[in-house]
Design a protein around this motif. Structure first.
Motif, PDB file in Angstrom:
ATOM      1  N   TYR A  21      21.384  82.977  58.141  1.00 60.11           N
ATOM      2  CA  TYR A  21      22.574  82.735  58.959  1.00 60.11           C
ATOM      3  C   TYR A  21      23.722  83.702  58.694  1.00 60.11           C
ATOM      4  O   TYR A  21      24.769  83.591  59.347  1.00 60.11           O
ATOM      5  CB  TYR A  21      23.075  81.304  58.740  1.00 60.11           C
ATOM      6  CG  TYR A  21      22.142  80.259  59.307  1.00 60.11           C
ATOM      7  CD1 TYR A  21      22.129  79.971  60.672  1.00 60.11           C
ATOM      8  CD2 TYR A  21      21.261  79.567  58.483  1.00 60.11           C
ATOM      9  CE1 TYR A  21      21.276  79.019  61.191  1.00 60.11           C
ATOM     10  CE2 TYR A  21      20.396  78.610  58.991  1.00 60.11           C
ATOM     11  CZ  TYR A  21      20.411  78.341  60.351  1.00 60.11           C
ATOM     12  OH  TYR A  21      19.553  77.402  60.860  1.00 60.11           O
ATOM     13  N   VAL A  22      23.577  84.622  57.752  1.00 64.53           N
ATOM     14  CA  VAL A  22      24.672  85.540  57.452  1.00 64.53           C
ATOM     15  C   VAL A  22      24.183  86.985  57.507  1.00 64.53           C
ATOM     16  O   VAL A  22      22.997  87.270  57.307  1.00 64.53           O
ATOM     17  CB  VAL A  22      25.291  85.253  56.065  1.00 64.53           C
ATOM     18  CG1 VAL A  22      25.936  83.882  56.039  1.00 64.53           C
ATOM     19  CG2 VAL A  22      24.264  85.398  54.953  1.00 64.53           C
ATOM     20  N   LEU A  23      25.124  87.893  57.777  1.00 54.67           N
ATOM     21  CA  LEU A  23      24.847  89.321  57.838  1.00 54.67           C
ATOM     22  C   LEU A  23      25.828  90.060  56.927  1.00 54.67           C
ATOM     23  O   LEU A  23      26.916  89.549  56.632  1.00 54.67           O
ATOM     24  CB  LEU A  23      25.004  89.848  59.272  1.00 54.67           C
ATOM     25  CG  LEU A  23      24.041  89.331  60.332  1.00 54.67           C
ATOM     26  CD1 LEU A  23      24.454  89.857  61.708  1.00 54.67           C
ATOM     27  CD2 LEU A  23      22.609  89.728  60.010  1.00 54.67           C
ATOM     28  N   THR A  66      30.932  81.412  62.639  1.00 56.18           N
ATOM     29  CA  THR A  66      29.560  81.423  63.135  1.00 56.18           C
ATOM     30  C   THR A  66      28.755  80.205  62.700  1.00 56.18           C
ATOM     31  O   THR A  66      27.877  79.751  63.433  1.00 56.18           O
ATOM     32  CB  THR A  66      28.828  82.687  62.668  1.00 56.18           C
ATOM     33  OG1 THR A  66      28.862  82.766  61.228  1.00 56.18           O
ATOM     34  CG2 THR A  66      29.470  83.941  63.249  1.00 56.18           C
ATOM     35  N   VAL A  67      29.044  79.688  61.491  1.00 52.59           N
ATOM     36  CA  VAL A  67      28.244  78.570  60.990  1.00 52.59           C
ATOM     37  C   VAL A  67      28.970  77.935  59.812  1.00 52.59           C
ATOM     38  O   VAL A  67      29.777  78.583  59.135  1.00 52.59           O
ATOM     39  CB  VAL A  67      26.840  79.058  60.544  1.00 52.59           C
ATOM     40  CG1 VAL A  67      26.924  79.963  59.327  1.00 52.59           C
ATOM     41  CG2 VAL A  67      25.896  77.896  60.289  1.00 52.59           C
ATOM     42  N   ARG A  68      28.712  76.659  59.595  1.00 47.21           N
ATOM     43  CA  ARG A  68      29.136  75.957  58.370  1.00 47.21           C
ATOM     44  C   ARG A  68      27.875  75.683  57.563  1.00 47.21           C
ATOM     45  O   ARG A  68      26.908  75.104  58.084  1.00 47.21           O
ATOM     46  CB  ARG A  68      29.867  74.675  58.712  1.00 47.21           C
ATOM     47  CG  ARG A  68      30.238  73.825  57.496  1.00 47.21           C
ATOM     48  CD  ARG A  68      31.238  72.753  57.870  1.00 47.21           C
ATOM     49  NE  ARG A  68      32.553  73.336  58.140  1.00 47.21           N
ATOM     50  CZ  ARG A  68      33.592  72.636  58.577  1.00 47.21           C
ATOM     51  NH1 ARG A  68      33.467  71.340  58.826  1.00 47.21           N
ATOM     52  NH2 ARG A  68      34.738  73.231  58.788  1.00 47.21           N
ATOM     53  N   ALA A 109      31.292  80.447  57.512  1.00 45.16           N
ATOM     54  CA  ALA A 109      31.015  81.879  57.632  1.00 45.16           C
ATOM     55  C   ALA A 109      31.716  82.425  58.870  1.00 45.16           C
ATOM     56  O   ALA A 109      31.669  81.803  59.950  1.00 45.16           O
ATOM     57  CB  ALA A 109      29.512  82.132  57.723  1.00 45.16           C
ATOM     58  N   PHE A 110      32.369  83.565  58.710  1.00 43.53           N
ATOM     59  CA  PHE A 110      33.111  84.204  59.796  1.00 43.53           C
ATOM     60  C   PHE A 110      32.591  85.618  59.989  1.00 43.53           C
ATOM     61  O   PHE A 110      32.283  86.320  59.021  1.00 43.53           O
ATOM     62  CB  PHE A 110      34.602  84.251  59.467  1.00 43.53           C
ATOM     63  CG  PHE A 110      35.248  82.895  59.320  1.00 43.53           C
ATOM     64  CD1 PHE A 110      35.868  82.285  60.395  1.00 43.53           C
ATOM     65  CD2 PHE A 110      35.226  82.241  58.098  1.00 43.53           C
ATOM     66  CE1 PHE A 110      36.467  81.045  60.255  1.00 43.53           C
ATOM     67  CE2 PHE A 110      35.826  80.999  57.947  1.00 43.53           C
ATOM     68  CZ  PHE A 110      36.444  80.393  59.027  1.00 43.53           C
TER      69      PHE A 110
END
Length: 214
Positions: free
Chosen positions: A76-78, A43-45, A27-28
Motif C-alpha cells: 500500500y505504500v510507495l 491514500t490509506v490508513r 499514508a499520504f
C-alpha cells in the motif's frame, strides 16, 4: 511459488504483524508542490510497526540515526509516501519486496524556492540570483535534515570565521517539480540553505545543502 506471490505473502504477513504490535497511521502521497500531509492526499490508513534498521527490538535505535525499518503491508505504500501517526512523520525511502520498507524520520518542514535571474540585460553574461523574485517549488514538505555533506568558509574569509554548516536533506519527489542547484531551502525555524547538489533515489530527492549564515 514465484517471486511475485512470495512478495505478496511477505507484505500480507507484515500487515498482520503490524496490526498486532504496531500503531495506526495514515499514508499520504504528494500530488503537487503544496503541503502533502492533507486529507485529499491520504491514500490509506494502516498499521505500522517501526523498529531499528537492524530489525531487532532488543534495544533502542542509535541516537541521531533517522532510519527505521517499517513493518507494514508494503503493497500500500510507495517510495516518496509519508507515513504519519504516533510514530511521528516518516518518509518512505525504499520499498523493494521482499526486503522490508526503509523509512526516514522527518525532523523539519521545508519549502524550496527558485530564485529569479537578473532582469537587466548587459554585455557581461554574469548576473547574481535575486531572492526577492523567488517562486515556490515545494511548500510545507516534511523532510529529514541532518548535518553532513561539505561545509564551506564564510564569504569574508577571515582567519577566525566559522565554517558554513553543510547538511543532507531528504524530501519526497513530485513529478515536474525537481529541485535544482542554487535553489533556496527554508525550514520552519527560519533557517535558509542553498542547494549544492540534487540526486534522485526512486521517489525521493536527496539534497546536499549549505546553510546561509548572516
Amino acid at each position: 511459488m514465484d517471486g511475485v506471490r512470495l512478495a505478496d505473502r511477505i507484505a500480507y504477513g507484515g500487515g498482520m504483524a503490524a496490526r498486532k504490535a504496531g500503531v495506526i497511521c495514515d499514508a499520504f502521497r504528494p500530488r503537487d508542490g503544496a503541503c502533502p500531509v492533507v486529507a485529499v492526499n491520504r491514500t490509506v490508513r494502516l498499521a505500522v510497526l517501526s523498529v531499528p534498521v537492524s530489525g531487532s527490538a532488543r534495544g533502542p535505535a542509535p541516537f541521531g540515526v533517522p532510519y527505521r525499518q517499517l513493518v507494514l503491508d508494503q503493497a500500500y505504500v510507495l517510495p516518496g509516501d509519508y507515513v504519519v501517526g504516533p510514530l511521528g512523520t516518516l518518509l518512505v525511502a525504499t520499498n523493494e519486496p521482499p526486503a522490508p520498507v526503509l523509512g526516514v524520520q522527518c525532523n523539519e518542514t521545508v519549502s524550496v524556492w527558485r530564485p529569479a535571474g537578473p532582469v537587466l540585460a548587459g554585455v557581461n553574461p554574469y548576473g547574481a540570483i535575486l531572492s526577492g523574485g523567488a517562486r515556490a517549488i515545494l511548500a510545507g514538505f516534511p523532510a529529514a535534515l541532518l548535518p553532513g555533506g561539505v561545509s564551506d568558509r564564510s564569504r569574508t574569509g577571515l582567519p577566525d570565521d566559522t565554517k558554513l554548516p553543510g547538511y543532507v536533506g531528504a524530501v519526497a519527489a513530485v513529478a515536474g517539480l525537481a529541485p535544482q542547484v542554487a535553489d533556496i531551502v527554508r525550514d520552519a525555524r527560519g533557517r535558509q540553505f542553498v542547494v549544492d547538489a540534487v540526486i534522485a533515489y526512486g521517489g525521493i530527492w536527496r539534497l546536499a545543502l549549505t546553510e546561509s549564515v548572516m
